[in-house]
Design an enzyme around this catalytic site. Sequence first.
Site, PDB file in Angstrom:
ATOM      1  CG  ASN A 149      -2.050  -1.005   1.075  1.00 45.86           C
ATOM      2  OD1 ASN A 149      -2.408  -1.419  -0.025  1.00 45.86           O
ATOM      3  ND2 ASN A 149      -2.590  -1.450   2.199  1.00 45.86           N
TER       4      ASN A 149
ATOM      5  CD  GLU B 139       5.288  -5.477  -1.352  1.00 43.89           C
ATOM      6  OE1 GLU B 139       4.280  -5.621  -2.075  1.00 43.89           O
ATOM      7  OE2 GLU B 139       5.347  -5.936  -0.207  1.00 43.89           O
TER       8      GLU B 139
ATOM      9  CG  ASP C  12      -0.295 -12.291  -2.384  1.00 42.20           C
ATOM     10  OD1 ASP C  12      -1.136 -13.069  -1.909  1.00 42.20           O
ATOM     11  OD2 ASP C  12       0.013 -11.209  -1.849  1.00 42.20           O
TER      12      ASP C  12
ATOM     13  CD1 TRP D 222       1.016 -11.645   4.914  1.00 42.81           C
ATOM     14  CD2 TRP D 222       2.616 -10.298   5.728  1.00 42.81           C
ATOM     15  NE1 TRP D 222       0.464 -10.413   5.071  1.00 42.81           N
ATOM     16  CE2 TRP D 222       1.414  -9.561   5.576  1.00 42.81           C
ATOM     17  CE3 TRP D 222       3.743  -9.661   6.236  1.00 42.81           C
ATOM     18  CZ2 TRP D 222       1.319  -8.215   5.904  1.00 42.81           C
ATOM     19  CZ3 TRP D 222       3.653  -8.323   6.555  1.00 42.81           C
ATOM     20  CH2 TRP D 222       2.452  -7.610   6.389  1.00 42.81           C
TER      21      TRP D 222
END
Length: 401
Positions: free
Chosen positions: A111, A151, A217, A362
């Site tokens: 984010n 990221e 992911d 995570w």
Amino acid sequence: MLIKSVFIILLVGLFCQTSYAKDNCPTRKPVICYWASWAVYRPGQGAHKIENIDPSYCTHIIYTFAGIDMDGKLTSLDNHNDIVNGGYKKIVALKESNPCLKVMLAIGGWNEGSEKYSLLAETEESRKKFAEDVSRLMINYGFDGFDVDWEYPTQRGGIPADKENFVALLRALKERLKPRNRILSIAVSASVAVSKQAYDIEAICREIDFVSLMGYDMQATNATSIHSPLKLESSDPDDRETLDQIVYYYKSQGCPTQKIILGVPAYGRSFTLQNPQNNHVGAAVLGVGREGTFTREAGFLGYNEICDLKRTRSDWRNEYLERNAAVYGSINKLWVSYDDPKTIVAKAQYVLEENLGGMMIWSIDTDDFKGRCGQSAYPLLQAINKGLGNQLPSSFSHVDF
């Protein structure tokens, strides 16, 4: 005089006992535990506070996330939670019950984006100023290290020079942190394609203590697929990326094996099936799955939410994929791929076979941290330690600082 002599003897004895406790931590494969600080805001049984953490399961706990402003200054992303409510101090205080624990602070995350970090890394002046900010915060709160989760360099608004500038940023951080015995680590994409563009792997591995491969992911978007596959199944397409491939790539690029940490998820990625009868890998979907009761994010279910479904629904069905070291489950139109204790142990065995540095998870706040689905809490963390052969201390309460 006699009283004074006895007092000195007692002090020496206490010093020796304390030194022994610090210098004789059990030999364990590193278990890097990320904690999502926003988990405190989840509703009901899903709320996870620092008081819920069992520090004996982790060698490192990483508090997420700090951020930066547009001037490149290190900042809290949740001042109330981190500072006013004492999040930073509380997480560091976990070392009182486990003196062998290392507590770190992470910066970045998805984010936070990439553009601010690209600007930060662009000049020597901004890199050095940032490294000084980090060093001061480490000292102020007593953190043992700093984790960089940008990221990703060169992407999401970055520039080609990010690849080189990222190395320079890590070097500036190392120069400030190493003299004070602070740890420096990074979290990176588990995609080979992303990594080729974003990272000078040999160079970054020279600057850091360890690199966590974010082994999750990795799912497709147009059909059901496993989001944390270890190796290719015979039915997988040849271009399917796996954890084994990213590990091999890092090794081939000169990263020391012991610095490579394999990341595993404590959550699943979900889809909404077009046809509940067609529920295999590669099945057609209408989109991502509905949000969970606790995590409240479409396409995402914490392991605690998944095991609640398994516990309460007799029509839940699981299928294991041995080479993927993954499991998928379905009920009506809901389909989710995830890891459970069995697949986590398989991945831990892979870490031992490949002589990797350890494992990362995570995040611990979506494990079954209240033991609602089994006999004890944190089944995934327990599986990591079991698979790695780590002996857990029965108690740290006898250590007196």
